[in-house]
Design a protein around this motif. Structure first.
Motif: not given
Length: 297
Positions: A187-188, A192-197, A244-247
């Motif tokens: 995943f690229k 800190k761009s994702i609201d929910l995983i 690293p990806f979660l807001k």
């Protein structure tokens, strides 16, 4: 709709044929024999249950009889009904399913409903699903949350093909991006761009697999059922990889096994998640864990 009309040599009515199917399934100890017998006929005829009632005394064609008894025989072998009809309802939506993906369960609706409820208070626009399978979670969220964009990830390209097929059927394929990846390794996305995983990972332990029903153990993809270990492997990996990806105040949502609430909670605490809550399913069993990361002040 397959024709009910028969040659003059045939004298089996629709009702008699369905009863024959039901009796055969009962002889093989199929618990829902009556329901399965009717649903297989509905599938063949492309009709609703009421059509079977209205046409119960019609003479069936030899083609219909042969096709129906073939499906009944396949069902006696243990092949799940959903793999025979290629269909399973989830969140009031119809999903295509086959042997490439796990059959959606009602338990998982608890997870989807929890996310929808949270979104009413905390707006969400970017989501990731890890382990999409049939796509029932991603597609249901896209259907009921029209502003969301979802990345659907699966290690199996075959499963992703089913996800895309269902996304196109429900008209949400423009809002679902399918990626073949081992968890988040490929995943690229921006940090800190994702609201929910969200994930419904393989959580059945190696030991518990021994007690699964034959229909599950023999026919549903093992890759989607078990981690081949203690059932917690993917919770450990995902809980670490998503950070690293979660807001700030981003949400991680899991489906869990009925006896995994405490263990998954401890994994999340160790990874720095906060505001952890466990949600029970309709039977009162632990089914969903929701957690926040980098809670805002």
């Amino acid at each position: 709709m397959m024709s009910l009309l028969a040659s003059s040599s045939q004298n089996t009515t629709l009702h008699e044929l369905i009863m024959q199917g039901e009796q055969t399934l009962r002889a093989y100890h199929k618990q829902d024999a009556a329901i399965d017998a009717r649903l297989l006929m509905c599938y063949l005829m492309g009709c609703k249950d009421i059509t079977l009632i209205l046409n119960r005394d019609e003479i069936v064609s030899g083609q219909l009889e042969e096709s129906y008894l073939y499906l009944i025989a396949r069902r006696t072998q243990g092949i799940p009904l959903q793999y025979l009809t290629k269909s399973q309802e989830f969140m009031a939506l119809d999903f295509y399913v086959d042997e490439r993906v796990l059959i959606p369960r009602q338990d998982t609706e608890t997870l989807v409903e929890a996310i929808i409820n949270i979104s009413k208070k905390q707006p969400m626009h970017q989501m990731i699903e890890i382990g999409s399978g049939s796509g029932c979670i991603s597609i249901s969220l896209a259907h009921y949350m029209p502003d969301v964009q979802i990345t659907a990830i699966d290690i199996s390209q075959a499963a992703l093909d089913v996800t895309l097929k269902n996304a196109m059927y429900h008209g949400v394929d423009h809002r679902i991006n399918c990626i073949k990846s081992d968890l988040l390794s490929d995943f690229k996305g921006e940090p800190k761009s994702i609201d929910l995983i969200v994930s419904n990972p393989p959580y059945i332990s190696k030991e518990e697999c021994k007690d699964l029903m034959q229909e599950v153990n023999d026919y549903e993809p093992k890759l989607a059922l078990t981690d081949g270990a203690d059932g917690l492997t993917f919770y450990r990996k995902i809980s670490n990889q998503v950070k690293p990806f979660l807001k700030p105040n981003g949400i991680l949502a899991y489906e869990i096994g009925y006896n995994q609430g405490e263990a998954v909670t401890n994994i999340l605490i160790n990874e720095g998640f906060q505001d952890i809550q466990i949600i029970k399913d309709l039977t009162g069993k632990d089914r969903v864990v929701i957690a926040n990361y980098f809670k805002s002040s």
